[in-house]
Design a protein around this motif. Structure first.
Motif, PDB file in Angstrom:
ATOM      1  N   PRO A 116      38.450  40.128  30.990  1.00 49.26           N
ATOM      2  CA  PRO A 116      38.990  38.762  30.986  1.00 49.26           C
ATOM      3  C   PRO A 116      39.170  38.184  29.585  1.00 49.26           C
ATOM      4  N   PHE A 117      38.360  38.645  28.613  1.00 48.15           N
ATOM      5  CA  PHE A 117      38.512  38.095  27.265  1.00 48.15           C
ATOM      6  C   PHE A 117      39.780  38.605  26.589  1.00 48.15           C
ATOM      7  N   SER A 120      42.981  36.676  29.861  1.00 51.53           N
ATOM      8  CA  SER A 120      43.103  35.296  30.304  1.00 51.53           C
ATOM      9  C   SER A 120      43.143  34.329  29.128  1.00 51.53           C
ATOM     10  N   GLN A 122      42.673  31.338  29.350  1.00 54.12           N
ATOM     11  CA  GLN A 122      41.668  30.302  29.601  1.00 54.12           C
ATOM     12  C   GLN A 122      40.287  30.706  29.072  1.00 54.12           C
ATOM     13  N   TYR A 123      40.137  31.990  28.759  1.00 57.10           N
ATOM     14  CA  TYR A 123      38.817  32.535  28.484  1.00 57.10           C
ATOM     15  C   TYR A 123      38.443  32.382  27.013  1.00 57.10           C
ATOM     16  N   SER A 175      29.603  37.173  31.473  1.00 58.16           N
ATOM     17  CA  SER A 175      29.362  36.704  32.841  1.00 58.16           C
ATOM     18  C   SER A 175      27.980  36.067  32.960  1.00 58.16           C
ATOM     19  N   VAL A 232      38.968  28.141  37.308  1.00 59.47           N
ATOM     20  CA  VAL A 232      39.010  27.525  35.968  1.00 59.47           C
ATOM     21  C   VAL A 232      39.036  25.995  35.987  1.00 59.47           C
TER      22      VAL A 232
END
Length: 295
Positions: A116-117, A120, A122-123, A175, A232
């Motif tokens: 995800p890093f 995304s 958003q991340y 996480s 999110v």
């Protein structure tokens, strides 16, 4: 390169007689000495980058989000992101870059966008490591460096396996930090959300309607909103606008074009509407934003 292109650094700029054309590894100290002219001003990369500080302090801005740098700061950057930094003279640590192909060709079933890093917008892009984790990651970076300098058999395979371990361990730490709502979202929500972000990356310039994304995913707009709110804490429309405004910021800084042309490039027919949206999201007009960032 024409005026219309954002300054994008290709991985080859950093290679001088490197062993692997799609991979670069160095100490931060040496990297700063060698390529200082590439560093302090904001620019884009066309590769994935991982940067780990074992000394020094400063600030690191990635996609207009500012992070503090201190001992144990670990950063992840994806192609297309804009970054700049100001670091103390004693800054040191490790840095590596690689192309998408370098990783994906080896790992058919394990794609970079599963992390995800990297996938995304958003991340967050920073992990702050302490004690045991600091030692473990220092060790992984050192092993990658040793392998990169060795002529042993299958060294590229070992480098890839070490990078993969590093990414997996980073996902676990992220996480644990419960960075965004992913910890209380079920797996199908997360998969849907990732699918939505993939569609968004491909289409946000020409398609800004939440209904259309939901339709492409065979979901109702209401259900897609429930998914994004859970993962999110934002509506579908907010995410679409955020993504467009991020691209606007990138273009405003790095394209030598009129504000009207940039608005048009982003899919806004009316400049005044673009200014309204930009101002609502950022608290300033596009021209004020440019003045602030173009020193």
């Amino acid at each position: 390169m024409g005026h219309n292109e954002i300054s994008v650094l290709n991985i080859n700029l950093f290679q001088s007689g490197a062993k692997h054309s799609d991979f670069y590894f160095n100490s931060i100290k040496d990297h700063l000495l060698r390529s200082h002219r590439h560093i302090e001003k904001p620019h884009r990369h066309d590769f994935y980058a991982c940067i780990f500080f074992t000394k020094g302090k400063g600030t690191h801005e990635i996609d207009f989000r500012r992070y503090d740098v201190s001992v144990g700061s670990l950063f992840f950057m994806s192609p297309g992101q804009v970054h700049s930094w100001q670091l103390s003279d004693d800054a040191d640590g490790f840095i590596f870059f690689h192309s998408q192909g370098f990783f994906d060709l080896h790992y058919i079933n394990q794609k970079l966008r599963e992390y995800p890093f990297f996938s995304s917008v958003q991340y967050p892009r920073k992990l702050q490591l302490v004690e045991n984790n600091f030692a473990e990651f220092s060790n992984l970076f050192a092993k990658i460096g040793n392998e990169n300098g060795s002529s042993a058999l299958l060294s590229e395979n070992l480098i890839l396996s070490l990078i993969s371990q590093l990414y997996i361990k980073a996902v676990r730490l992220f996480s644990e930090e419960k960075i965004i709502g992913i910890h209380n979202a079920n797996t199908s929500y997360i998969q849907h959300y990732q699918h939505f972000e993939e569609l968004l990356e491909l289409n946000f310039i020409k398609e800004k309607s939440a209904f259309q994304y939901a339709e492409w995913m065979n979901l109702t707009t209401k259900h897609l909103n429930r998914i994004t709110q859970t993962v999110v804490q934002k509506t579908v429309s907010e995410i679409i606008t955020d993504r467009t405004i991020l691209e606007a910021k990138r273009m405003l800084i790095y394209l030598d074009e009129s504000l009207v042309d940039i608005a048009f490039r982003l899919g806004y027919e009316e400049y005044s509407y673009f200014v309204r949206v930009f101002r609502k999201k950022t608290g300033r007009t596009p021209s004020a934003f440019v003045k602030e960032h173009k020193h």
